[in-house]
Design an enzyme around this catalytic site. Sequence first.
Site, PDB file in Angstrom:
ATOM      1  N   SER A 137       6.725 -33.748 -12.815  1.00 10.71           N
ATOM      2  CA  SER A 137       6.593 -34.901 -13.161  1.00 10.71           C
ATOM      3  C   SER A 137       5.397 -35.582 -12.699  1.00 10.71           C
ATOM      4  O   SER A 137       4.767 -35.264 -11.646  1.00 10.71           O
ATOM      5  CB  SER A 137       7.927 -35.802 -12.974  1.00 10.71           C
ATOM      6  OG  SER A 137       7.833 -36.156 -11.344  1.00 10.71           O
ATOM      7  N   GLY A 141       6.373 -37.976  -5.775  1.00  8.70           N
ATOM      8  CA  GLY A 141       5.424 -37.380  -4.937  1.00  8.70           C
ATOM      9  C   GLY A 141       5.034 -36.000  -4.906  1.00  8.70           C
ATOM     10  O   GLY A 141       3.973 -35.492  -4.827  1.00  8.70           O
ATOM     11  N   THR A 142       6.034 -35.059  -4.952  1.00  4.88           N
ATOM     12  CA  THR A 142       6.113 -33.690  -5.009  1.00  4.88           C
ATOM     13  C   THR A 142       5.352 -33.217  -6.399  1.00  4.88           C
ATOM     14  O   THR A 142       4.482 -32.457  -6.489  1.00  4.88           O
ATOM     15  CB  THR A 142       7.302 -32.996  -4.913  1.00  4.88           C
ATOM     16  OG1 THR A 142       7.971 -33.558  -3.980  1.00  4.88           O
ATOM     17  CG2 THR A 142       6.882 -31.529  -4.777  1.00  4.88           C
ATOM     18  N   ASN A 203      10.804 -39.938 -20.474  1.00  2.00           N
ATOM     19  CA  ASN A 203      11.931 -39.901 -20.540  1.00  2.00           C
ATOM     20  C   ASN A 203      12.665 -41.052 -21.783  1.00  2.00           C
ATOM     21  O   ASN A 203      13.710 -40.878 -22.069  1.00  2.00           O
ATOM     22  CB  ASN A 203      12.488 -40.294 -19.210  1.00  2.00           C
ATOM     23  CG  ASN A 203      12.522 -39.259 -18.219  1.00  2.00           C
ATOM     24  OD1 ASN A 203      12.659 -38.098 -18.659  1.00  2.00           O
ATOM     25  ND2 ASN A 203      12.711 -39.605 -16.830  1.00  2.00           N
ATOM     26  N   GLU A 250      -3.935 -18.559 -27.616  1.00  2.00           N
ATOM     27  CA  GLU A 250      -4.036 -19.137 -29.057  1.00  2.00           C
ATOM     28  C   GLU A 250      -3.725 -20.658 -28.976  1.00  2.00           C
ATOM     29  O   GLU A 250      -4.148 -21.397 -29.805  1.00  2.00           O
ATOM     30  CB  GLU A 250      -2.978 -18.546 -30.125  1.00  2.00           C
ATOM     31  CG  GLU A 250      -3.592 -17.413 -30.800  1.00  2.00           C
ATOM     32  CD  GLU A 250      -2.657 -16.815 -31.663  1.00  2.00           C
ATOM     33  OE1 GLU A 250      -2.667 -17.368 -32.782  1.00  2.00           O
ATOM     34  OE2 GLU A 250      -2.127 -15.709 -31.351  1.00  2.00           O
TER      35      GLU A 250
END
EC number: 3.6.5.-
Length: 441
Positions: A137, A141-142, A203, A250
């Site tokens: 996402s 943070g990660t 979302n 492709e």
Amino acid sequence: MREIISLHIGQAGVQIGNACWELYCKEHGILPNGQLDQNKMDDESAESFFSPTSVGTYVPRTLMVDLEPGVLDSIKTGKYRELYHPGQLISGKEDAANNYARGHYTVGKEIIEPAMEQIRRMADSCDGLQGFLIYHSFGGGTGSGFASLMMDRLAAEFGKKSKLEFSVYPAPKIATAVVEPYNSILTTHTTLDYSDCSFLVDNEAIYDMCRNLGIQRPYYTDINRVIAQVVSSITASLRFPGSLNVDLTEFQTNLVPYPRIHFPLVAYSPMLSKEKAAHEKLSVQEITNACFEPQNQMVRCDTRKGKYMACCLLFRGDVNPKEANNATANVKAKRTNQFVEWCPTGFKVGINSRKPTVLDGEAMAEVSRAVCALSNTTAISEAWKRLNNKFDLMFSKRAFVHWYVGEGMEEGEFSEAREDLAMLEDDYERISSNAEPVDEY
């Protein structure tokens, strides 16, 4: 064999990964313990995504990384716990606290080495590694910080391999963190030169799709299963034989006219609930038309205001080339779908004979045919505009910046990232007016 390694980063990446691998297992007839279902014929198509072991089981070619252990712990104790090798699930001890700088500079630095070591190990076991699919996402943070750190390392070690992203983009009205605009713009800036193609999902658009499926209060499980269906359609041609298959490179060749303009808009059709499916049998033309309707898009933006540079239509199931070509010609003839002057043809068609599979208990109906449209359109710049405005509102007051600086980041990085995004917005603007983007690398 042309293998692909999937990397799932942060909570969103891992949870989408969970839904995707559950679906891939069902599609390829692989049981939760990695063994082949005896009722399904063993075809080698699974081997681009799964690695066969000496004892006859199949292990996903994947790595799941999160800086905090919670989400990965639920996989280690869940239904598919025997599917993965323990080394494929890597978690830290403290999370990135929605802070790009923690994921990129401090906490992330501690687990990047074991993660890269596992990727090298998987790459060594491949005969002909085609590339990487990275799921994350923008807002976490990660997902923002650690994903960009990993892509930096992948570019250094596997420079020539394709890198495609599936990214959860902050929804216009639903925010999971106040600092999402900061994280999103920082990660887009850092990964812009490393990513070959990035499929955005928001979302809010998926929530609306779930409501159309009759799910009144969608959970993340519902959202992730919808995303998994779309990802499955995009990757079907990499996993199953087909009359007009599309491989990883492709996608780039047909969808990315300039290196930075690599954010195709994804649409999927049909999204039918089981109740509706009992009364409808949609033709190839109908599902193709539906892909150009706003309610089937994965990102909220108005395609009528933009221009198409390229479009890839991936059909699966009961579709013959003649029907696909007729449907494409009719879409092209519509006045509402405007193409840029320098790209008159604009359509690439892929056909895969394997029909879509649905998971048990899923709201979506099983259908005999589906289509996924990947369109590179200037309309998606709306998404960047929205994000840039939110970034400007906060950064003008230097709100929350101290959290990032405290983790070793410099304030100048914010301005640099914002300038880069302004250039990206400008590139889209120029293409819309049939000029070329500035300064082509």
